[in-house]
Write a protein that holds these residues in place. Structure first.
Motif, short mmCIF file in Angstrom:
data_model
loop_
_atom_site.label_atom_id
_atom_site.label_comp_id
_atom_site.label_asym_id
_atom_site.label_seq_id
_atom_site.Cartn_x
_atom_site.Cartn_y
_atom_site.Cartn_z
N VAL A 36 0.85 -1.20 0.00
CA VAL A 36 0.00 0.00 0.00
C VAL A 36 0.88 1.25 0.00
CG1 VAL A 36 -1.69 1.32 1.33
CG2 VAL A 36 -1.98 -1.14 1.05
N ALA A 37 1.95 1.24 0.78
CA ALA A 37 2.86 2.39 0.81
C ALA A 37 3.48 2.63 -0.55
CB ALA A 37 3.94 2.18 1.87
N LEU A 38 3.80 1.58 -1.28
CA LEU A 38 4.41 1.72 -2.61
C LEU A 38 3.48 2.39 -3.61
CD1 LEU A 38 6.27 -1.69 -2.94
CD2 LEU A 38 7.31 0.57 -2.66
N VAL A 39 2.17 2.24 -3.42
CA VAL A 39 1.23 2.85 -4.37
C VAL A 39 0.69 4.19 -3.88
CG1 VAL A 39 0.57 0.60 -5.31
CG2 VAL A 39 -0.84 1.63 -3.54
N LYS A 40 1.03 4.58 -2.66
CA LYS A 40 0.53 5.86 -2.11
C LYS A 40 1.62 6.89 -1.87
CE LYS A 40 -3.75 4.64 0.12
NZ LYS A 40 -4.52 4.78 1.35
N MET A 41 2.77 6.44 -1.41
CA MET A 41 3.84 7.37 -1.02
C MET A 41 4.51 7.97 -2.24
SD MET A 41 6.96 6.48 1.53
CE MET A 41 8.29 7.60 1.80
N LYS A 42 4.87 9.25 -2.14
CA LYS A 42 5.56 9.93 -3.22
C LYS A 42 7.04 10.11 -2.89
CE LYS A 42 1.54 12.36 -4.92
NZ LYS A 42 0.96 13.65 -5.29
N MET A 43 7.83 10.12 -3.93
CA MET A 43 9.27 10.34 -3.77
C MET A 43 9.47 11.75 -3.21
SD MET A 43 11.99 8.68 -4.22
CE MET A 43 13.72 9.04 -4.10
N PRO A 44 10.17 11.86 -2.08
CA PRO A 44 10.29 13.16 -1.42
C PRO A 44 11.37 14.09 -1.97
CG PRO A 44 11.28 11.48 -0.06
CD PRO A 44 10.68 10.78 -1.25
N PHE A 45 12.22 13.60 -2.87
CA PHE A 45 13.33 14.44 -3.36
C PHE A 45 13.81 13.95 -4.71
CE2 PHE A 45 15.19 11.00 -0.83
CZ PHE A 45 16.11 10.48 -1.72
N GLY A 46 14.70 14.72 -5.31
CA GLY A 46 15.40 14.29 -6.50
C GLY A 46 14.66 14.49 -7.80
N LYS A 47 15.17 13.87 -8.82
CA LYS A 47 14.66 13.98 -10.19
C LYS A 47 13.18 13.64 -10.28
CE LYS A 47 15.65 12.25 -14.81
NZ LYS A 47 16.57 11.43 -15.61
N TYR A 48 12.73 12.68 -9.50
CA TYR A 48 11.35 12.21 -9.56
C TYR A 48 10.53 12.64 -8.33
CZ TYR A 48 12.82 9.54 -13.58
OH TYR A 48 13.29 9.18 -14.82
N LYS A 49 10.89 13.78 -7.77
CA LYS A 49 10.16 14.29 -6.60
C LYS A 49 8.67 14.36 -6.92
CE LYS A 49 9.84 17.96 -3.30
NZ LYS A 49 10.06 19.29 -2.90
N ASP A 50 7.84 13.95 -5.98
CA ASP A 50 6.37 13.94 -6.07
C ASP A 50 5.82 12.86 -7.00
OD1 ASP A 50 6.14 15.99 -4.20
OD2 ASP A 50 6.29 17.53 -5.73
N THR A 51 6.64 11.94 -7.47
CA THR A 51 6.17 10.80 -8.26
C THR A 51 5.85 9.67 -7.28
OG1 THR A 51 7.59 11.38 -10.12
CG2 THR A 51 6.81 9.10 -10.03
N VAL A 52 4.69 9.03 -7.46
CA VAL A 52 4.33 7.90 -6.62
C VAL A 52 5.40 6.82 -6.80
CG1 VAL A 52 2.58 6.15 -6.15
CG2 VAL A 52 1.89 8.45 -6.80
N LEU A 53 5.84 6.23 -5.72
CA LEU A 53 6.96 5.28 -5.77
C LEU A 53 6.76 4.19 -6.81
CD1 LEU A 53 7.88 4.80 -2.00
CD2 LEU A 53 8.85 6.40 -3.66
N SER B 139 15.25 2.07 -14.08
CA SER B 139 16.59 2.64 -14.20
C SER B 139 16.94 3.51 -12.99
CB SER B 139 16.73 3.45 -15.49
OG SER B 139 15.78 4.51 -15.52
N TYR B 140 15.98 4.24 -12.47
CA TYR B 140 16.20 5.08 -11.29
C TYR B 140 16.44 4.20 -10.06
CZ TYR B 140 15.38 9.14 -8.17
OH TYR B 140 15.50 10.14 -7.23
N LEU B 141 15.67 3.14 -9.94
CA LEU B 141 15.83 2.22 -8.81
C LEU B 141 17.18 1.51 -8.89
CD1 LEU B 141 12.23 0.75 -8.90
CD2 LEU B 141 13.11 2.43 -7.28
N GLU B 142 17.59 1.15 -10.09
CA GLU B 142 18.90 0.51 -10.28
C GLU B 142 20.03 1.48 -9.91
OE1 GLU B 142 17.99 -2.74 -13.77
OE2 GLU B 142 18.42 -0.68 -14.37
N TRP B 143 19.84 2.75 -10.22
CA TRP B 143 20.84 3.76 -9.87
C TRP B 143 21.02 3.78 -8.35
CZ3 TRP B 143 20.51 8.28 -6.98
CH2 TRP B 143 21.62 9.12 -7.05
N PHE B 144 19.90 3.76 -7.62
CA PHE B 144 19.99 3.71 -6.16
C PHE B 144 20.70 2.44 -5.72
CE2 PHE B 144 16.53 6.92 -5.69
CZ PHE B 144 17.17 7.74 -4.78
N GLY B 145 20.43 1.33 -6.42
CA GLY B 145 21.09 0.08 -6.07
C GLY B 145 22.60 0.18 -6.17
#
Length: 80
Positions: free
Chosen positions: A13-30, A36-42
């Motif tokens: 539920v958090a994955l479909v409700k929470m928004k990215m709080p910072f960065g290039k994709y700020k305010d995008t639902v997780l 590619s962005y998730l892999e970058w974090f990896g």
């Protein structure tokens, strides 16, 4: 992290409700973040705390072809 043998529905539920709080994709639902962005974090390191756990879980879900699960949950949550 999300475990297939003992899933915590609140994580999904958090994955479909929470928004990215910072960065290039700020305010995008997780769940809408690109792989590619998730892999970058990896490679660079996931943020500490709950956000890092959620992003790591999201990467696992998407890399294992389970993204449709999140689409279904997102529809269910928006219908509430």
């Amino acid at each position: 992290m999300f475990q297939l043998n003992n899933p915590d529905p609140q994580i999904l539920v958090a994955l479909v409700k929470m928004k990215m709080p910072f960065g290039k994709y700020k305010d995008t639902v997780l769940c809408d973040l690109p792989v590619s962005y998730l892999e970058w974090f990896g490679k660079k390191g996931f943020p500490a705390g709950k956000l890092g756990m959620l992003l790591q879980t999201l990467l696992e879900i998407k890399m294992n072809g389970l993204g449709e699960l999140l689409v279904t949950i997102k529809k269910m949550e928006s219908g509430k």
